[in-house]
Design a protein around this motif. Structure first.
Motif, short mmCIF file in Angstrom:
data_model
loop_
_atom_site.label_atom_id
_atom_site.label_comp_id
_atom_site.label_asym_id
_atom_site.label_seq_id
_atom_site.Cartn_x
_atom_site.Cartn_y
_atom_site.Cartn_z
N UNK A 13 0.81 -1.22 0.00
CA UNK A 13 0.00 0.00 0.00
C UNK A 13 0.85 1.27 0.00
N UNK A 14 2.02 1.22 0.62
CA UNK A 14 2.90 2.39 0.57
C UNK A 14 3.47 2.57 -0.84
N UNK A 15 3.82 1.45 -1.50
CA UNK A 15 4.27 1.53 -2.89
C UNK A 15 3.16 2.11 -3.76
N UNK A 16 1.92 1.67 -3.51
CA UNK A 16 0.79 2.20 -4.27
C UNK A 16 0.62 3.69 -4.03
N UNK A 17 0.77 4.13 -2.80
CA UNK A 17 0.63 5.56 -2.50
C UNK A 17 1.65 6.38 -3.27
N UNK A 18 2.88 5.89 -3.34
CA UNK A 18 3.91 6.61 -4.10
C UNK A 18 3.59 6.60 -5.59
N UNK A 19 3.06 5.49 -6.08
CA UNK A 19 2.68 5.42 -7.50
C UNK A 19 1.55 6.40 -7.81
N UNK A 20 0.52 6.41 -6.96
CA UNK A 20 -0.60 7.31 -7.19
C UNK A 20 -0.15 8.77 -7.10
N UNK A 21 0.74 9.08 -6.16
CA UNK A 21 1.25 10.45 -6.04
C UNK A 21 1.97 10.88 -7.31
N UNK A 22 2.58 9.93 -7.99
CA UNK A 22 3.32 10.25 -9.23
C UNK A 22 2.41 10.34 -10.44
N UNK A 23 1.32 9.58 -10.45
CA UNK A 23 0.51 9.45 -11.65
C UNK A 23 -0.85 10.16 -11.58
N UNK A 24 -1.33 10.44 -10.37
CA UNK A 24 -2.66 11.01 -10.19
C UNK A 24 -2.60 12.14 -9.16
N UNK A 25 -3.74 12.62 -8.75
CA UNK A 25 -3.80 13.58 -7.66
C UNK A 25 -4.14 12.83 -6.37
N UNK A 26 -3.14 12.58 -5.57
CA UNK A 26 -3.35 11.89 -4.30
C UNK A 26 -3.93 12.87 -3.30
N UNK A 27 -5.14 12.58 -2.80
CA UNK A 27 -5.78 13.54 -1.89
C UNK A 27 -5.77 13.07 -0.43
#
Length: 236
Positions: A13-27
């Motif tokens: 889930x931490x890897x996913x958070x970093x991926x989403x922060x790079x590719x989308x708008x992580x809110x």
């Protein structure tokens, strides 16, 4: 696309958070306290949110978790050692856990006008956990489309659902995930035990991905015998 990540604080889930922060708008990151054995993962999730500069909320569902009895993750039941694909690992199932968390997360996302909820379920979970399989993910999306019809349009983002843990390690490395600041071990000691299913899977994943594993294990070599025994069973 405004996305909320369900983040336990584990490697996936931490890897996913970093991926989403790079590719989308992580809110924001959403974690759940369901009465699990320890809070080390939740601390890792909080650290991840701080690092990525987004809010972190822990939703207390301990009263619900109290009724989901019989799991080694919540009750006074020994956490089994070995490979995830062994029958003994079913002791780590918390009934309907992902379904409950996702339903709450979708409600939060709809209320806050987010576009998506991201979850880090992956292929390695399929043998043991029915609510991590592609069929569940697809069915849950269909259910939510009906549940929120006319009110909100929220999609379930599960980019790892058909990939291995090793693929997640590779993806996490690509997005600069600080693996040493994630927690996987079910036992919650001072160090990763190296013997429980999630430790074995974690250690194996770094090996298969060809990425240096910074994790401090009490038993760093147990995974070799555990994965070897499982491979031998597969050949028979």
């Amino acid at each position: 696309m405004k996305t909320i990540v369900i983040c336990s604080g584990g490697l996936d889930s931490v890897s996913l958070a970093h991926r989403v922060a790079a590719e989308r708008e992580l809110v924001g990151l959403l974690s759940f306290d369901y009465g699990q054995r320890h809070r080390k993962e939740l601390d890792s999730a909080a650290a991840c949110a701080k690092r990525l500069g987004v809010p972190h909320e822990v939703i207390d569902i301990r009263e619900i978790g109290r009724h989901l009895t019989g799991s080694a993750l919540t009750d006074d039941v020994d956490v089994p050692d070995g490979h995830y694909a062994e029958e003994t690992m079913k002791a780590t199932v918390v009934p309907n856990r992902n379904a409950i968390m996702l339903a709450i997360a979708f409600g939060v996302a709809a209320a806050r006008k987010a576009d998506a909820v991201a979850t880090a379920v992956h292929g390695g979970d399929h043998f043991i956990y029915p609510d991590c399989r592609p069929g569940f993910i697809n069915a849950f999306q269909a259910m939510q489309d009906h549940a929120l019809e006319g009110y909100a349009d929220v999609t379930l983002h599960a980019p790892y659902v058909n990939v291995s843990k090793a693929d997640i390690v590779a993806d996490g490395a690509k997005h600069g995930t600080p693996f040493a600041e994630t927690w996987s071990c079910y036992k919650g000691g001072a160090r990763h035990c190296g013997r429980c299913g999630t430790c074995v899977e974690r250690r194996e994943a770094f090996h298969l991905a060809g990425v240096a594993d910074p994790t401090d294990y009490e038993d760093p070599d147990f995974w070799v015998a555990a994965t070897g025994a499982f491979a031998a069973e597969e050949v028979r």
